[in-house]
Design a protein around this motif. Structure first.
Motif, mmCIF file in Angstrom:
data_model
loop_
_atom_site.group_PDB
_atom_site.id
_atom_site.type_symbol
_atom_site.label_atom_id
_atom_site.label_comp_id
_atom_site.label_asym_id
_atom_site.label_seq_id
_atom_site.Cartn_x
_atom_site.Cartn_y
_atom_site.Cartn_z
ATOM 1 N N MET A 1 0.925 -0.972 -0.023
ATOM 2 C CA MET A 1 0.053 -0.087 -0.007
ATOM 3 C C MET A 1 0.878 1.251 0.079
ATOM 4 O O MET A 1 1.720 1.386 0.888
ATOM 5 C CB MET A 1 -1.062 -0.065 1.280
ATOM 6 C CG MET A 1 -1.777 1.086 1.252
ATOM 7 S SD MET A 1 -3.063 1.034 2.655
ATOM 8 C CE MET A 1 -3.988 -0.384 2.510
ATOM 9 N N PRO A 2 0.576 2.285 -0.875
ATOM 10 C CA PRO A 2 1.458 3.329 -0.800
ATOM 11 C C PRO A 2 1.556 4.244 0.272
ATOM 12 O O PRO A 2 0.489 4.233 1.024
ATOM 13 C CB PRO A 2 0.837 4.196 -1.893
ATOM 14 C CG PRO A 2 0.114 3.263 -2.890
ATOM 15 C CD PRO A 2 -0.346 2.229 -2.029
ATOM 16 N N ILE A 3 2.593 4.698 0.800
ATOM 17 C CA ILE A 3 2.523 5.668 2.093
ATOM 18 C C ILE A 3 1.818 6.691 1.662
ATOM 19 O O ILE A 3 2.143 7.627 0.527
ATOM 20 C CB ILE A 3 3.891 5.883 2.394
ATOM 21 C CG1 ILE A 3 4.795 4.529 2.866
ATOM 22 C CG2 ILE A 3 4.051 6.775 3.518
ATOM 23 C CD1 ILE A 3 6.080 4.676 3.048
ATOM 24 N N ASP A 4 1.030 7.300 2.696
ATOM 25 C CA ASP A 4 0.096 8.475 2.338
ATOM 26 C C ASP A 4 0.455 9.616 3.415
ATOM 27 O O ASP A 4 0.379 9.350 4.604
ATOM 28 C CB ASP A 4 -1.347 7.925 2.799
ATOM 29 C CG ASP A 4 -2.439 9.238 2.508
ATOM 30 O OD1 ASP A 4 -1.917 10.346 2.137
ATOM 31 O OD2 ASP A 4 -3.603 8.901 2.720
ATOM 32 N N PRO A 5 1.119 10.733 2.896
ATOM 33 C CA PRO A 5 1.510 11.794 3.754
ATOM 34 C C PRO A 5 0.372 12.334 4.572
ATOM 35 O O PRO A 5 0.666 12.935 5.523
ATOM 36 C CB PRO A 5 2.127 12.671 2.665
ATOM 37 C CG PRO A 5 1.757 12.460 1.339
ATOM 38 C CD PRO A 5 1.326 11.113 1.543
ATOM 39 N N ALA A 6 -0.781 12.208 3.933
ATOM 40 C CA ALA A 6 -1.924 12.752 4.787
ATOM 41 C C ALA A 6 -2.587 11.640 5.826
ATOM 42 O O ALA A 6 -3.664 12.139 6.233
ATOM 43 C CB ALA A 6 -2.960 13.357 3.975
ATOM 44 N N SER B 1 10.424 -2.972 1.183
ATOM 45 C CA SER B 1 10.520 -2.090 -0.138
ATOM 46 C C SER B 1 10.585 -0.570 0.402
ATOM 47 O O SER B 1 11.408 0.277 -0.049
ATOM 48 C CB SER B 1 9.607 -2.263 -1.281
ATOM 49 O OG SER B 1 9.849 -1.290 -2.225
ATOM 50 N N ASP B 2 9.467 -0.261 1.164
ATOM 51 C CA ASP B 2 9.344 1.116 1.562
ATOM 52 C C ASP B 2 10.379 1.578 2.354
ATOM 53 O O ASP B 2 10.782 2.647 2.412
ATOM 54 C CB ASP B 2 7.751 1.168 2.295
ATOM 55 C CG ASP B 2 6.725 1.219 1.185
ATOM 56 O OD1 ASP B 2 6.877 1.175 0.001
ATOM 57 O OD2 ASP B 2 5.634 0.791 1.503
ATOM 58 N N GLN B 3 10.733 0.556 3.209
ATOM 59 C CA GLN B 3 11.874 1.230 4.167
ATOM 60 C C GLN B 3 12.940 1.381 3.416
ATOM 61 O O GLN B 3 13.813 2.308 3.509
ATOM 62 C CB GLN B 3 11.969 0.191 5.330
ATOM 63 C CG GLN B 3 13.071 0.367 6.276
ATOM 64 C CD GLN B 3 13.924 -0.523 7.148
ATOM 65 O OE1 GLN B 3 14.600 -1.491 6.960
ATOM 66 N NE2 GLN B 3 13.450 -0.511 8.504
#
Length: 239
Positions: free
Chosen positions: A1-6, A210-212
């Motif tokens: 799931m894409p990281i959501d800045p909001a 992957s996100d880390q």
């Protein structure tokens, strides 16, 4: 799931760590839990040194990552955060009381029984490798790790997961075992090696990792190259 800045949930992580620590920093455990439960989250990145400043210590008194913020709630310690996520959202906590207790049991076992000798080994082979006691202590540390791994292996047996279905306890057990993956210790127990591999194939883990790794865009602190050269020389002497 894409990281959501909001997103309503914010965690903290480092923007740089040495290569040997990438994929091991404890925000990975929280990212994995959030992925398993389908939660969006934002990341506030800290450069090396910022974790010791007053603003971050207000969230984490020991100056470490990760932290977890959701509304008025602020948490630190990866185990507490993972269990909160498991209780807050479906996906990591069994529905029956006995299963919930077993999941929490294995989460504590990972942090209190397996991780201490494993982190002792990290001290001996990385952070205190230049100290005169490192090489003499290492065999004893490895022996304690092997004893714990044997006991965990015996309990897991032919089961897929500890305590039934995959849960927060397995997430933490695998997170701890990954610290020594590739060192020949976990690999000596085929069922534990397969257990780690099985968990590492989960889509939520792959996304979290992957996100880390994608977040390591910062720069090393002054003097790091010299420290790293000395570390490699001392590790060569320890081998």
């Amino acid at each position: 799931m894409p990281i959501d800045p909001a997103a309503a949930i914010t965690i903290t992580a480092y923007d740089w760590v040495p290569d040997f620590a990438q994929g091991q920093v404890r925000d990975l455990r929280v990212r994995w839990a959030l992925e398993e439960t389908g939660q969006n989250y934002a990341v506030r990145y800290l450069s090396q040194g910022q974790q010791k400043e007053a603003a971050h210590r207000a969230l984490q008194p020991f100056g470490q990552v990760p932290t977890y913020e959701e509304g008025d709630l602020t948490l630190f310690e990866s185990g507490a955060i993972v269990w909160h996520v498991a209780e807050r959202f479906p996906g990591l906590r069994p529905t029956e009381p006995a299963g919930q207790s077993a999941s929490l049991e294995w989460l504590f076992a990972a942090l209190n029984t397996l991780e201490p000798p494993i982190m002792d080994r990290a001290q001996m082979t990385i952070f205190e490798v230049a100290e005169p006691w490192a090489k003499p202590r290492l065999p004893g540390v490895n022996e304690r790790i092997n004893e714990r791994l044997q006991e965990a292996s015996d309990r897991l047996g032919t089961a897929e997961w500890f305590g039934g279905s995959f849960s927060a306890g397995d997430l933490m057990m695998v997170s701890v075992l990954r610290i020594i993956e590739g060192e020949g210790l976990v690999e000596a127990f085929p069922n534990l090696a397969a257990y780690v591999a099985r968990a590492s194939e989960r889509p939520a883990f792959k996304q979290a990792l992957s996100d880390q790794l994608a977040g390591f865009t910062g720069n090393p602190p002054p003097g790091f190259d010299e420290w790293m050269a000395e570390l490699k020389a001392k590790q060569g002497e320890l081998a």
